[in-house]
Design an enzyme around this catalytic site. Structure first.
Site, short mmCIF file in Angstrom:
data_model
loop_
_atom_site.label_atom_id
_atom_site.label_comp_id
_atom_site.label_asym_id
_atom_site.label_seq_id
_atom_site.Cartn_x
_atom_site.Cartn_y
_atom_site.Cartn_z
N SER A 133 7.89 -1.31 -8.30
CA SER A 133 6.86 -0.29 -8.20
C SER A 133 5.52 -0.93 -8.50
O SER A 133 5.46 -1.99 -9.15
CB SER A 133 7.14 0.84 -9.19
OG SER A 133 6.01 1.69 -9.32
N TYR A 146 9.32 4.81 -17.46
CA TYR A 146 9.49 4.28 -16.10
C TYR A 146 8.76 2.95 -15.94
O TYR A 146 9.31 1.99 -15.39
CB TYR A 146 8.96 5.31 -15.10
CG TYR A 146 9.06 4.88 -13.65
CD1 TYR A 146 10.30 4.71 -13.04
CD2 TYR A 146 7.91 4.66 -12.90
CE1 TYR A 146 10.39 4.32 -11.72
CE2 TYR A 146 8.00 4.28 -11.57
CZ TYR A 146 9.23 4.11 -10.98
OH TYR A 146 9.32 3.73 -9.67
#
Length: 281
Positions: A133, A146
Protein backbone atom coordinates in the site's frame (compact mmCIF):
# COMPACT_ATOMS: atom_id res chain seq x y z
CA UNK A 1 4.92 -22.29 -22.15
CA UNK A 2 1.83 -21.24 -20.18
CA UNK A 3 2.66 -19.90 -16.72
CA UNK A 4 0.67 -20.57 -13.57
CA UNK A 5 -0.01 -18.08 -10.79
CA UNK A 6 -1.70 -18.45 -7.40
CA UNK A 7 -3.53 -15.37 -6.10
CA UNK A 8 -4.97 -14.90 -2.60
CA UNK A 9 -8.04 -12.87 -1.69
CA UNK A 10 -9.94 -13.36 -4.96
CA UNK A 11 -13.51 -13.27 -3.68
CA UNK A 12 -14.10 -9.58 -4.49
CA UNK A 13 -12.56 -6.37 -5.73
CA UNK A 14 -8.92 -6.21 -6.66
CA UNK A 15 -8.20 -9.91 -6.23
CA UNK A 16 -11.08 -10.98 -8.43
CA UNK A 17 -10.13 -8.48 -11.12
CA UNK A 18 -6.50 -9.59 -10.97
CA UNK A 19 -7.41 -13.26 -11.38
CA UNK A 20 -9.58 -12.48 -14.41
CA UNK A 21 -6.87 -10.32 -15.98
CA UNK A 22 -4.18 -12.99 -15.71
CA UNK A 23 -6.53 -15.56 -17.23
CA UNK A 24 -7.35 -13.17 -20.07
CA UNK A 25 -3.63 -12.81 -20.73
CA UNK A 26 -3.27 -16.57 -21.12
CA UNK A 27 -2.01 -17.52 -17.65
CA UNK A 28 -3.29 -20.44 -15.61
CA UNK A 29 -4.75 -19.05 -12.38
CA UNK A 30 -5.29 -20.64 -8.98
CA UNK A 31 -7.81 -18.14 -7.62
CA UNK A 32 -8.08 -18.62 -3.86
CA UNK A 33 -10.39 -17.32 -1.14
CA UNK A 34 -11.72 -18.51 2.20
CA UNK A 35 -15.13 -19.42 0.77
CA UNK A 36 -14.82 -20.51 -2.88
CA UNK A 37 -17.10 -18.89 -5.44
CA UNK A 38 -17.00 -21.07 -8.59
CA UNK A 39 -18.44 -18.34 -10.84
CA UNK A 40 -14.98 -16.78 -11.07
CA UNK A 41 -13.94 -19.63 -13.34
CA UNK A 42 -16.95 -19.37 -15.66
CA UNK A 43 -15.27 -17.18 -18.28
CA UNK A 44 -12.06 -19.25 -18.38
CA UNK A 45 -12.90 -22.76 -17.15
CA UNK A 46 -9.73 -24.25 -18.64
CA UNK A 47 -7.45 -21.64 -17.10
CA UNK A 48 -8.95 -20.82 -13.68
CA UNK A 49 -9.09 -23.12 -10.67
CA UNK A 50 -11.03 -21.71 -7.73
CA UNK A 51 -9.88 -23.17 -4.44
CA UNK A 52 -10.34 -22.52 -0.72
CA UNK A 53 -7.41 -20.89 1.05
CA UNK A 54 -7.32 -19.23 4.46
CA UNK A 55 -3.97 -17.46 4.89
CA UNK A 56 -4.07 -18.18 8.62
CA UNK A 57 -4.44 -21.93 8.04
CA UNK A 58 -1.24 -23.63 6.77
CA UNK A 59 -3.13 -26.80 5.83
CA UNK A 60 -5.49 -24.93 3.52
CA UNK A 61 -2.51 -23.12 1.96
CA UNK A 62 -0.74 -26.42 1.26
CA UNK A 63 -3.94 -27.93 -0.14
CA UNK A 64 -4.45 -25.01 -2.55
CA UNK A 65 -0.84 -25.19 -3.74
CA UNK A 66 -1.06 -28.95 -4.32
CA UNK A 67 -4.37 -28.60 -6.14
CA UNK A 68 -2.96 -25.93 -8.43
CA UNK A 69 0.11 -27.98 -9.29
CA UNK A 70 -1.99 -31.11 -9.87
CA UNK A 71 -4.33 -29.17 -12.18
CA UNK A 72 -1.76 -27.16 -14.15
CA UNK A 73 1.48 -29.07 -13.61
CA UNK A 74 3.51 -26.23 -12.14
CA UNK A 75 3.53 -23.03 -10.10
CA UNK A 76 5.51 -20.06 -11.39
CA UNK A 77 4.29 -17.08 -9.39
CA UNK A 78 2.22 -15.99 -6.39
CA UNK A 79 0.32 -12.80 -5.61
CA UNK A 80 -0.19 -12.12 -1.91
CA UNK A 81 -3.27 -9.93 -2.18
CA UNK A 82 -5.42 -10.89 0.83
CA UNK A 83 -5.65 -8.07 3.34
CA UNK A 84 -7.90 -6.25 5.81
CA UNK A 85 -7.93 -2.77 7.29
CA UNK A 86 -9.54 -0.77 10.08
CA UNK A 87 -10.18 2.90 10.77
CA UNK A 88 -9.61 3.61 14.46
CA UNK A 89 -7.80 5.55 17.15
CA UNK A 90 -4.91 3.38 18.26
CA UNK A 91 -5.56 3.82 21.98
CA UNK A 92 -9.08 2.42 21.60
CA UNK A 93 -8.33 -0.35 19.10
CA UNK A 94 -9.11 -3.77 20.60
CA UNK A 95 -6.16 -6.12 20.89
CA UNK A 96 -8.10 -8.80 19.04
CA UNK A 97 -8.61 -6.47 16.08
CA UNK A 98 -4.90 -5.65 16.03
CA UNK A 99 -4.01 -9.33 16.04
CA UNK A 100 -6.52 -10.09 13.29
CA UNK A 101 -5.04 -7.44 10.99
CA UNK A 102 -1.51 -8.73 11.56
CA UNK A 103 -2.67 -12.33 11.26
CA UNK A 104 -3.95 -11.63 7.75
CA UNK A 105 -1.70 -8.89 6.40
CA UNK A 106 1.63 -10.04 7.84
CA UNK A 107 1.58 -13.59 9.20
CA UNK A 108 -0.82 -14.75 6.49
CA UNK A 109 1.48 -13.38 3.81
CA UNK A 110 4.42 -15.07 5.53
CA UNK A 111 2.52 -18.36 5.69
CA UNK A 112 1.78 -18.35 1.96
CA UNK A 113 5.31 -17.26 1.06
CA UNK A 114 7.00 -19.94 3.17
CA UNK A 115 4.67 -22.59 1.75
CA UNK A 116 5.42 -21.75 -1.91
CA UNK A 117 9.18 -21.29 -1.60
CA UNK A 118 10.05 -25.01 -1.78
CA UNK A 119 8.12 -25.34 -5.05
CA UNK A 120 9.73 -22.27 -6.57
CA UNK A 121 13.19 -23.43 -5.49
CA UNK A 122 12.53 -26.80 -7.06
CA UNK A 123 11.67 -25.05 -10.33
CA UNK A 124 14.84 -22.96 -9.92
CA UNK A 125 13.01 -19.65 -9.97
CA UNK A 126 9.76 -17.76 -9.74
CA UNK A 127 8.14 -14.53 -8.62
CA UNK A 128 6.27 -13.48 -5.49
CA UNK A 129 4.24 -10.26 -5.72
CA UNK A 130 3.24 -8.72 -2.41
CA UNK A 131 0.40 -6.21 -2.64
CA UNK A 132 1.37 -3.56 -0.13
CA UNK A 133 0.00 0.00 0.00
CA UNK A 134 1.06 3.60 -0.25
CA UNK A 135 1.01 3.62 3.54
CA UNK A 136 3.81 1.09 3.39
CA UNK A 137 5.93 4.17 2.66
CA UNK A 138 4.38 6.69 5.07
CA UNK A 139 2.33 6.93 8.23
CA UNK A 140 -1.22 8.29 8.21
CA UNK A 141 -3.72 8.93 11.04
CA UNK A 142 -6.55 6.56 11.96
CA UNK A 143 -4.90 3.67 10.12
CA UNK A 144 -2.01 3.03 12.49
CA UNK A 145 -2.46 -0.75 12.70
CA UNK A 146 -2.93 -1.15 8.96
CA UNK A 147 0.09 1.09 8.36
CA UNK A 148 2.18 -0.96 10.78
CA UNK A 149 1.19 -4.18 9.02
CA UNK A 150 2.04 -2.84 5.56
CA UNK A 151 5.36 -1.39 6.70
CA UNK A 152 6.17 -4.82 8.10
CA UNK A 153 5.41 -6.27 4.66
CA UNK A 154 7.70 -3.66 3.07
CA UNK A 155 10.62 -4.54 5.33
CA UNK A 156 10.09 -8.27 4.91
CA UNK A 157 9.84 -7.97 1.13
CA UNK A 158 12.97 -5.89 0.74
CA UNK A 159 14.96 -8.26 2.93
CA UNK A 160 13.65 -11.30 1.06
CA UNK A 161 14.41 -9.68 -2.29
CA UNK A 162 18.10 -9.89 -1.40
CA UNK A 163 17.92 -13.27 0.29
CA UNK A 164 16.02 -15.03 -2.48
CA UNK A 165 18.20 -13.78 -5.31
CA UNK A 166 20.38 -16.75 -4.39
CA UNK A 167 17.48 -19.00 -5.44
CA UNK A 168 16.53 -17.04 -8.59
CA UNK A 169 13.25 -16.03 -6.91
CA UNK A 170 12.09 -12.45 -7.38
CA UNK A 171 10.16 -10.46 -4.76
CA UNK A 172 7.98 -7.58 -5.95
CA UNK A 173 6.06 -4.89 -4.05
CA UNK A 174 3.01 -3.24 -5.58
CA UNK A 175 2.11 -0.07 -3.66
CA UNK A 176 -1.39 1.18 -4.59
CA UNK A 177 -2.90 4.46 -3.54
CA UNK A 178 -6.40 4.94 -2.17
CA UNK A 179 -8.96 3.03 -4.22
CA UNK A 180 -12.33 4.43 -3.27
CA UNK A 181 -14.24 2.02 -5.50
CA UNK A 182 -13.16 -1.11 -3.63
CA UNK A 183 -15.07 -2.97 -0.93
CA UNK A 184 -11.78 -2.88 1.02
CA UNK A 185 -12.30 0.79 1.97
CA UNK A 186 -15.92 0.38 3.01
CA UNK A 187 -15.11 -2.68 5.12
CA UNK A 188 -12.39 -0.69 6.85
CA UNK A 189 -14.82 2.08 7.67
CA UNK A 190 -17.35 -0.43 8.98
CA UNK A 191 -14.73 -2.06 11.18
CA UNK A 192 -14.25 1.23 13.03
CA UNK A 193 -17.45 0.41 14.90
CA UNK A 194 -15.40 -2.15 16.83
CA UNK A 195 -13.32 0.67 18.32
CA UNK A 196 -15.53 3.43 19.80
CA UNK A 197 -13.82 6.81 19.69
CA UNK A 198 -12.86 8.18 23.12
CA UNK A 199 -14.33 11.60 23.87
CA UNK A 200 -10.86 13.14 24.09
CA UNK A 201 -10.21 12.13 20.45
CA UNK A 202 -13.64 12.90 18.99
CA UNK A 203 -12.83 16.32 17.52
CA UNK A 204 -9.59 15.03 16.03
CA UNK A 205 -11.17 11.83 14.74
CA UNK A 206 -13.95 13.73 12.98
CA UNK A 207 -11.46 16.16 11.45
CA UNK A 208 -9.08 13.41 10.29
CA UNK A 209 -11.93 11.33 8.89
CA UNK A 210 -13.21 14.34 6.96
CA UNK A 211 -9.68 14.85 5.60
CA UNK A 212 -9.85 11.28 4.28
CA UNK A 213 -13.20 12.01 2.64
CA UNK A 214 -11.85 15.28 1.18
CA UNK A 215 -8.69 13.53 -0.02
CA UNK A 216 -6.75 15.96 -2.26
CA UNK A 217 -5.80 13.29 -4.80
CA UNK A 218 -7.74 11.50 -7.47
CA UNK A 219 -8.50 7.93 -6.47
CA UNK A 220 -6.30 5.17 -7.83
CA UNK A 221 -8.07 3.12 -10.48
CA UNK A 222 -8.29 -0.58 -9.73
CA UNK A 223 -7.38 -1.34 -13.33
CA UNK A 224 -4.08 0.51 -12.90
CA UNK A 225 -3.27 -1.62 -9.88
CA UNK A 226 -4.16 -4.82 -11.74
CA UNK A 227 -1.88 -3.75 -14.58
CA UNK A 228 0.94 -3.10 -12.09
CA UNK A 229 0.50 -6.52 -10.49
CA UNK A 230 0.65 -8.14 -13.91
CA UNK A 231 3.72 -6.12 -14.84
CA UNK A 232 5.44 -7.10 -11.60
CA UNK A 233 4.65 -10.80 -12.04
CA UNK A 234 5.99 -10.82 -15.60
CA UNK A 235 9.04 -8.66 -14.89
CA UNK A 236 12.23 -10.69 -14.60
CA UNK A 237 14.34 -7.72 -13.52
CA UNK A 238 15.42 -6.99 -9.94
CA UNK A 239 13.04 -4.05 -9.65
CA UNK A 240 11.34 -4.16 -6.24
CA UNK A 241 8.69 -1.41 -6.06
CA UNK A 242 5.78 -0.60 -8.37
CA UNK A 243 4.13 2.64 -7.20
CA UNK A 244 0.56 3.14 -8.42
CA UNK A 245 -1.51 6.29 -7.96
CA UNK A 246 -0.99 10.04 -7.70
CA UNK A 247 -1.06 10.05 -3.91
CA UNK A 248 1.63 7.39 -3.57
CA UNK A 249 3.76 9.16 -6.14
CA UNK A 250 3.65 12.25 -3.92
CA UNK A 251 4.31 10.20 -0.78
CA UNK A 252 7.35 8.67 -2.45
CA UNK A 253 8.61 12.07 -3.57
CA UNK A 254 8.29 13.49 -0.06
CA UNK A 255 9.77 10.41 1.59
CA UNK A 256 12.79 9.96 -0.66
CA UNK A 257 13.49 13.36 -2.24
CA UNK A 258 13.15 15.87 0.61
CA UNK A 259 14.62 16.50 4.04
CA UNK A 260 12.96 15.03 7.13
CA UNK A 261 11.55 18.46 8.02
CA UNK A 262 10.13 18.97 4.53
CA UNK A 263 8.69 15.47 4.58
CA UNK A 264 6.90 16.01 7.89
CA UNK A 265 5.61 19.43 6.86
CA UNK A 266 4.38 18.09 3.53
CA UNK A 267 2.65 15.05 4.99
CA UNK A 268 1.17 17.19 7.77
CA UNK A 269 -0.48 19.44 5.21
CA UNK A 270 -1.80 16.47 3.23
CA UNK A 271 -3.22 14.86 6.37
CA UNK A 272 -4.80 18.11 7.65
CA UNK A 273 -2.53 18.29 10.69
CA UNK A 274 -1.93 22.03 10.38
CA UNK A 275 -5.09 22.76 12.39
CA UNK A 276 -3.80 20.90 15.40
CA UNK A 277 -0.27 22.24 15.05
CA UNK A 278 -1.60 25.82 14.98
CA UNK A 279 -3.67 25.17 18.10
CA UNK A 280 -0.61 23.85 19.92
CA UNK A 281 1.37 27.04 19.32
Amino acid sequence: MTQTILITGCSTGLGKMTASHFAAQGWNVVATMRKPEPDLAAAYPDRVLVHALDVSDPRSIDAAIRAGIERFGALDAVVNNAGITMVSVFEATPTEAIRQIFETNVFGLMNVTRAVLPYLRQRKGGTIVNVSSGVGLVGVPLLSIYVASKQAVEGLSESLAYELESQNIRIKLVEPGAMRSTSFTSSGMAASAEAPVPDAYRAYFDHALQSMIDYPFASTEERSVVDAIFEAAADRSHRLRYVVGPDVEEYARLRWSTSEEQYQDGMGRLMGQTVWRDMAQ
